[in-house]
Design a protein around this motif. Structure first.
Motif, PDB file in Angstrom:
ATOM      1  N   LEU A 234       0.507  -1.165  -0.099  1.00 46.16           N
ATOM      2  CA  LEU A 234       0.379   0.072   0.119  1.00 46.16           C
ATOM      3  C   LEU A 234       0.628   0.881  -0.066  1.00 46.16           C
ATOM      4  CD1 LEU A 234      -2.755  -0.785   2.914  1.00 46.16           C
ATOM      5  CD2 LEU A 234      -2.804  -1.021  -0.283  1.00 46.16           C
ATOM      6  N   LYS A 235       0.606   2.549  -0.560  1.00 47.24           N
ATOM      7  CA  LYS A 235       1.305   3.394  -0.964  1.00 47.24           C
ATOM      8  C   LYS A 235       0.939   4.284  -0.707  1.00 47.24           C
ATOM      9  CE  LYS A 235       2.106   2.639  -5.166  1.00 47.24           C
ATOM     10  NZ  LYS A 235       1.350   1.105  -5.254  1.00 47.24           N
ATOM     11  N   THR A 236       1.534   5.710  -0.090  1.00 51.92           N
ATOM     12  CA  THR A 236       0.326   6.735   0.334  1.00 51.92           C
ATOM     13  C   THR A 236      -0.039   7.599  -1.838  1.00 51.92           C
ATOM     14  OG1 THR A 236       2.232   8.186   0.354  1.00 51.92           O
ATOM     15  CG2 THR A 236       1.124   7.429   2.230  1.00 51.92           C
ATOM     16  N   TYR A 237      -0.813   8.576  -1.404  1.00 52.42           N
ATOM     17  CA  TYR A 237      -1.096  10.107  -3.186  1.00 52.42           C
ATOM     18  C   TYR A 237       0.250   9.993  -2.730  1.00 52.42           C
ATOM     19  CZ  TYR A 237      -5.795   7.745  -3.043  1.00 52.42           C
ATOM     20  OH  TYR A 237      -6.982   7.905  -4.014  1.00 52.42           O
ATOM     21  N   GLU A 238       0.808  10.350  -4.492  1.00 55.64           N
ATOM     22  CA  GLU A 238       2.367  11.861  -4.396  1.00 55.64           C
ATOM     23  C   GLU A 238       0.742  13.173  -3.782  1.00 55.64           C
ATOM     24  OE1 GLU A 238       4.178  14.155  -4.800  1.00 55.64           O
ATOM     25  OE2 GLU A 238       2.949  14.006  -6.663  1.00 55.64           O
ATOM     26  N   ASN A 239       0.729  13.947  -3.263  1.00 49.58           N
ATOM     27  CA  ASN A 239       0.193  15.419  -2.885  1.00 49.58           C
ATOM     28  C   ASN A 239       0.576  16.667  -2.579  1.00 49.58           C
ATOM     29  OD1 ASN A 239       0.853  14.390  -0.753  1.00 49.58           O
ATOM     30  ND2 ASN A 239      -1.580  14.726  -0.103  1.00 49.58           N
ATOM     31  N   SER A 240       1.701  16.478  -3.361  1.00 50.68           N
ATOM     32  CA  SER A 240       2.720  17.840  -3.499  1.00 50.68           C
ATOM     33  C   SER A 240       2.063  18.771  -4.083  1.00 50.68           C
ATOM     34  CB  SER A 240       4.041  17.646  -4.556  1.00 50.68           C
ATOM     35  OG  SER A 240       3.998  17.777  -5.345  1.00 50.68           O
ATOM     36  N   LYS A 241       1.940  19.924  -3.550  1.00 51.02           N
ATOM     37  CA  LYS A 241       1.526  21.117  -3.823  1.00 51.02           C
ATOM     38  C   LYS A 241       1.830  21.911  -5.132  1.00 51.02           C
ATOM     39  CE  LYS A 241       0.831  24.093   0.102  1.00 51.02           C
ATOM     40  NZ  LYS A 241       0.533  22.255   1.054  1.00 51.02           N
ATOM     41  N   PHE A 242       2.816  20.965  -5.881  1.00 56.27           N
ATOM     42  CA  PHE A 242       3.670  21.615  -7.303  1.00 56.27           C
ATOM     43  C   PHE A 242       2.681  20.514  -7.981  1.00 56.27           C
ATOM     44  CE2 PHE A 242       7.083  22.886  -4.619  1.00 56.27           C
ATOM     45  CZ  PHE A 242       7.282  24.216  -5.536  1.00 56.27           C
ATOM     46  N   THR A 243       2.751  18.955  -7.633  1.00 60.58           N
ATOM     47  CA  THR A 243       1.366  18.289  -8.759  1.00 60.58           C
ATOM     48  C   THR A 243      -0.045  18.883  -8.304  1.00 60.58           C
ATOM     49  OG1 THR A 243       0.744  16.970  -7.160  1.00 60.58           O
ATOM     50  CG2 THR A 243       3.714  16.344  -8.476  1.00 60.58           C
ATOM     51  N   ASN A 244      -0.310  19.709  -7.458  1.00 62.98           N
ATOM     52  CA  ASN A 244      -2.029  19.077  -7.607  1.00 62.98           C
ATOM     53  C   ASN A 244      -1.706  20.858  -8.289  1.00 62.98           C
ATOM     54  OD1 ASN A 244      -2.284  17.451  -5.350  1.00 62.98           O
ATOM     55  ND2 ASN A 244      -1.992  18.942  -4.229  1.00 62.98           N
ATOM     56  N   GLU A 245      -1.088  21.115  -8.563  1.00 58.71           N
ATOM     57  CA  GLU A 245      -1.798  22.959  -9.983  1.00 58.71           C
ATOM     58  C   GLU A 245      -1.208  21.520 -10.749  1.00 58.71           C
ATOM     59  OE1 GLU A 245       1.372  25.537 -10.493  1.00 58.71           O
ATOM     60  OE2 GLU A 245       1.519  26.229  -8.162  1.00 58.71           O
ATOM     61  N   LEU A 246      -1.709  20.781 -11.639  1.00 57.84           N
ATOM     62  CA  LEU A 246      -2.312  19.901 -12.915  1.00 57.84           C
ATOM     63  C   LEU A 246      -4.011  19.874 -12.257  1.00 57.84           C
ATOM     64  CD1 LEU A 246       1.193  19.631 -13.216  1.00 57.84           C
ATOM     65  CD2 LEU A 246       0.375  17.898 -14.329  1.00 57.84           C
ATOM     66  N   TYR A 247      -4.201  19.360 -10.998  1.00 59.95           N
ATOM     67  CA  TYR A 247      -5.554  19.589 -11.064  1.00 59.95           C
ATOM     68  C   TYR A 247      -6.291  20.575 -10.979  1.00 59.95           C
ATOM     69  CZ  TYR A 247      -5.253  15.008  -9.567  1.00 59.95           C
ATOM     70  OH  TYR A 247      -4.370  13.456  -9.835  1.00 59.95           O
ATOM     71  N   PHE A 248      -5.886  22.212 -11.479  1.00 57.46           N
ATOM     72  CA  PHE A 248      -5.948  23.558 -11.695  1.00 57.46           C
ATOM     73  C   PHE A 248      -6.867  23.203 -13.539  1.00 57.46           C
ATOM     74  CE2 PHE A 248      -3.106  25.742  -9.256  1.00 57.46           C
ATOM     75  CZ  PHE A 248      -3.132  25.758  -7.914  1.00 57.46           C
ATOM     76  N   PRO A 249      -8.109  23.882 -13.070  1.00 58.70           N
ATOM     77  CA  PRO A 249      -9.210  24.357 -13.916  1.00 58.70           C
ATOM     78  C   PRO A 249      -7.750  24.857 -15.023  1.00 58.70           C
ATOM     79  CG  PRO A 249     -10.505  24.561 -12.468  1.00 58.70           C
ATOM     80  CD  PRO A 249      -9.574  24.489 -11.376  1.00 58.70           C
ATOM     81  N   SER A 250      -7.787  26.276 -14.522  1.00 54.34           N
ATOM     82  CA  SER A 250      -6.023  26.068 -15.812  1.00 54.34           C
ATOM     83  C   SER A 250      -5.234  25.572 -16.781  1.00 54.34           C
ATOM     84  CB  SER A 250      -5.738  27.598 -15.180  1.00 54.34           C
ATOM     85  OG  SER A 250      -4.463  27.006 -14.075  1.00 54.34           O
ATOM     86  N   ALA A 251      -5.215  24.697 -16.004  1.00 55.78           N
ATOM     87  CA  ALA A 251      -4.502  23.294 -16.507  1.00 55.78           C
ATOM     88  C   ALA A 251      -4.753  22.628 -18.053  1.00 55.78           C
ATOM     89  CB  ALA A 251      -3.935  22.115 -15.449  1.00 55.78           C
ATOM     90  N   VAL A 252      -6.399  22.619 -18.103  1.00 54.10           N
ATOM     91  CA  VAL A 252      -6.575  21.421 -19.394  1.00 54.10           C
ATOM     92  C   VAL A 252      -6.173  22.335 -20.937  1.00 54.10           C
ATOM     93  CG1 VAL A 252      -8.305  21.425 -20.019  1.00 54.10           C
ATOM     94  CG2 VAL A 252      -8.680  21.255 -17.385  1.00 54.10           C
ATOM     95  N   ASP A 253      -5.616  23.460 -20.275  1.00 49.47           N
ATOM     96  CA  ASP A 253      -5.390  24.323 -22.129  1.00 49.47           C
ATOM     97  C   ASP A 253      -4.700  23.622 -21.813  1.00 49.47           C
ATOM     98  OD1 ASP A 253      -7.783  25.570 -22.652  1.00 49.47           O
ATOM     99  OD2 ASP A 253      -6.926  27.306 -21.009  1.00 49.47           O
ATOM    100  N   ALA A 254      -3.160  23.838 -20.974  1.00 48.79           N
ATOM    101  CA  ALA A 254      -2.123  22.786 -21.853  1.00 48.79           C
ATOM    102  C   ALA A 254      -1.380  21.883 -21.775  1.00 48.79           C
ATOM    103  CB  ALA A 254      -0.934  23.873 -20.430  1.00 48.79           C
ATOM    104  N   PHE A 255      -2.513  21.261 -21.150  1.00 46.71           N
ATOM    105  CA  PHE A 255      -2.866  19.484 -21.367  1.00 46.71           C
ATOM    106  C   PHE A 255      -3.359  18.876 -22.730  1.00 46.71           C
ATOM    107  CE2 PHE A 255      -4.355  15.412 -20.934  1.00 46.71           C
ATOM    108  CZ  PHE A 255      -3.270  14.325 -20.892  1.00 46.71           C
ATOM    109  N   PHE A 256      -4.677  19.887 -22.872  1.00 48.20           N
ATOM    110  CA  PHE A 256      -5.400  19.587 -24.330  1.00 48.20           C
ATOM    111  C   PHE A 256      -4.948  19.633 -25.613  1.00 48.20           C
ATOM    112  CE2 PHE A 256      -7.627  20.379 -27.244  1.00 48.20           C
ATOM    113  CZ  PHE A 256      -8.721  19.509 -27.874  1.00 48.20           C
ATOM    114  N   GLY A 257      -3.773  21.503 -25.256  1.00 52.33           N
ATOM    115  CA  GLY A 257      -2.326  21.412 -26.496  1.00 52.33           C
ATOM    116  C   GLY A 257      -1.519  20.635 -26.389  1.00 52.33           C
TER     117      GLY A 257
END
Length: 441
Positions: A234-257
């Motif tokens: 069993l492992k914990t989630y990786e939940n740093s504030k840096f990776t959590n920025e990829l859960y911002f709605p604003s990250a969708v544009d960069a991912f889609f493109g």
């Protein structure tokens, strides 16, 4: 049989379509909101009803509710819900960003009851959706068939139905009374007699499996649970504030493109932030339970790592699982009375979406940046897919993080489409989009 027409039909009353209903009420309170209908196959709104365990908490901040990231002043916010039910002070005093899962579920039901323009109907199970075309072949709408034999015609269709439950092939032949997927855990466990010393096999290494392994010790007090997983532990989630920025709605544009190889890298590296991991509190609780079980010599709890379940069969009055050690290739039998599956959901498009794609003659399913399904030929109608676009819109697509802003984007696209009027072609898929193959039924 009954037939009716609406302008917009949303299938499923989960968080995605509830956020859409709220956006419609706030952004299009006139004809579009009043001409919209949400249908739900269940008899009520509930969030993950099979896993509404008493102590389970959401992994998402309460500020990522159905509206706050779009409209912080909305009357549909989680904070206003707490105020309405008289629990705001207590929630503040708890001092946590993460509500209990039962609170989120109650909040969603409160939102559903608070809608005043968009209609919501329960016990409406959709069985199929068909495209409607005019004499020239232009797509003009959608015909949705319900289990009761009635039909609904709409110009706009929004599918927020979630993914299909994943039951690994090894368990497919077992009788239903022996197998419980996490989506049905609470309901099925409640039906079982309590004092029976069940031998329980829990399959999976993620949050759902761990929660069931913990909960079944309380729900079936005399049971002997075994947790079986393919991973090393069993492992914990990786939940740093840096990776959590990829859960911002604003990250969708960069991912889609992004290019395909970049998307794959992002999804691979972000996997541990949402899949096959546990929150630290659950992990710590389970480890202490295992430690005490060993310390006291009870031997009630067992965790089996790096093993595949290669077959499962019913033998007389028990289930026999064949476990294959990934390190040595050796096999062993695990005999049990009940199997709990924390195996998640099928990654492919849901069956209802695949059926619609087949009716449209599509070899693959593609959506544009505003979640609109690409269809061939001219069209005055449109279909939107919610929560199944991780490949094109990123890791957060199926999570609460995206609901508010995505609902805004879909509503804005529909309003723009209504303002433009006239047929247009949606066949061209943006160069950045991903074509998701439609598997044969």
């Amino acid at each position: 049989m009954k037939h009716r027409d609406v302008e917009l039909l949303a299938i499923g009353a989960g968080p995605a379509n509830l956020a859409l209903a709220v956006a419609l009420e706030e952004l299009a309170p006139g004809g579009l909101a009043t001409g919209s209908l949400v249908i739900e196959q269940a008899g009520t709104v509930a969030w993950q009803p099979g896993m509404l365990l008493p102590e389970a908490q959401s992994q998402v901040s309460f500020l990522k509710d159905l509206v706050t990231l779009r409209n912080p002043c909305s009357r549909f916010s989680f904070v206003n819900y707490l105020h309405a039910v008289g629990r705001l002070s207590e929630f503040i005093n708890v001092g946590s960003l993460w509500p209990y899962r039962i609170e989120i579920s109650d909040y969603l039901a409160w939102v559903a009851d608070s809608l005043s323009r968009v209609r919501l109907e329960y016990n409406r199970r959709c069985t199929a959706v068909e495209p409607l075309r005019d004499a020239e072949g232009a797509l003009t709408g959608w015909l949705t068939r319900l289990a009761d034999g009635s039909t609904i015609r709409s110009r706009y269709l929004v599918m927020g139905i979630g993914r299909d439950v994943h039951v690994p092939e090894a368990f497919a032949a077992l009788p239903a009374r022996r197998v419980v997927h996490s989506t049905r855990y609470v309901q099925r466990i409640a039906e079982l007699p309590k004092g029976v010393p069940y031998r329980v096999a829990v399959i999976g290494g993620g949050q759902s499996a761990a929660e069931m392994f913990d909960a079944v010790q309380r729900d079936l007090p005399g049971c002997q649970p075994t947790l079986v997983m393919r991973s090393i532990g069993l492992k914990t989630y990786e939940n740093s504030k840096f990776t959590n920025e990829l859960y911002f709605p604003s990250a969708v544009d960069a991912f889609f493109g992004a290019r395909q190889e970049a998307r794959r890298q992002i999804l691979d590296e972000m996997h541990i932030t949402n899949y096959s991991g546990l929150n630290p509190a659950t992990l710590d609780k389970l480890y202490h339970a295992l430690y005490l079980d060993r310390l006291t010599g009870k031997g009630r709890l067992r965790v089996v790592t790096m093993h595949d379940v290669t077959s499962a069969r019913e033998d007389s009055d028990e289930v026999v699982l064949e476990l294959t050690d990934r390190r040595t290739g050796e096999t062993e039998e695990l005999r049990c009375d009940l199997v709990l599956l924390g195996t998640g959901f099928v990654r492919a498009m849901p069956g209802l979406v695949r059926g619609l794609a087949g009716a449209l003659g599509l070899e693959d399913v593609s959506v544009n940046r505003t979640y609109r399904l690409a269809v061939p030929g001219p069209a005055t109608a449109a279909c939107y897919l919610q929560g199944v676009n991780e490949a094109t819109h990123g890791i957060a697509d199926s999570l609460l993080s995206m609901q508010a802003v995505r609902a805004w984007e879909i509503t804005a696209d529909i309003l723009a489409d209504r303002a433009e009027g006239g047929p247009r072609s949606l066949a061209a898929v943006p160069s950045q989009a991903v074509a998701v193959p439609v598997p044969a039924n």
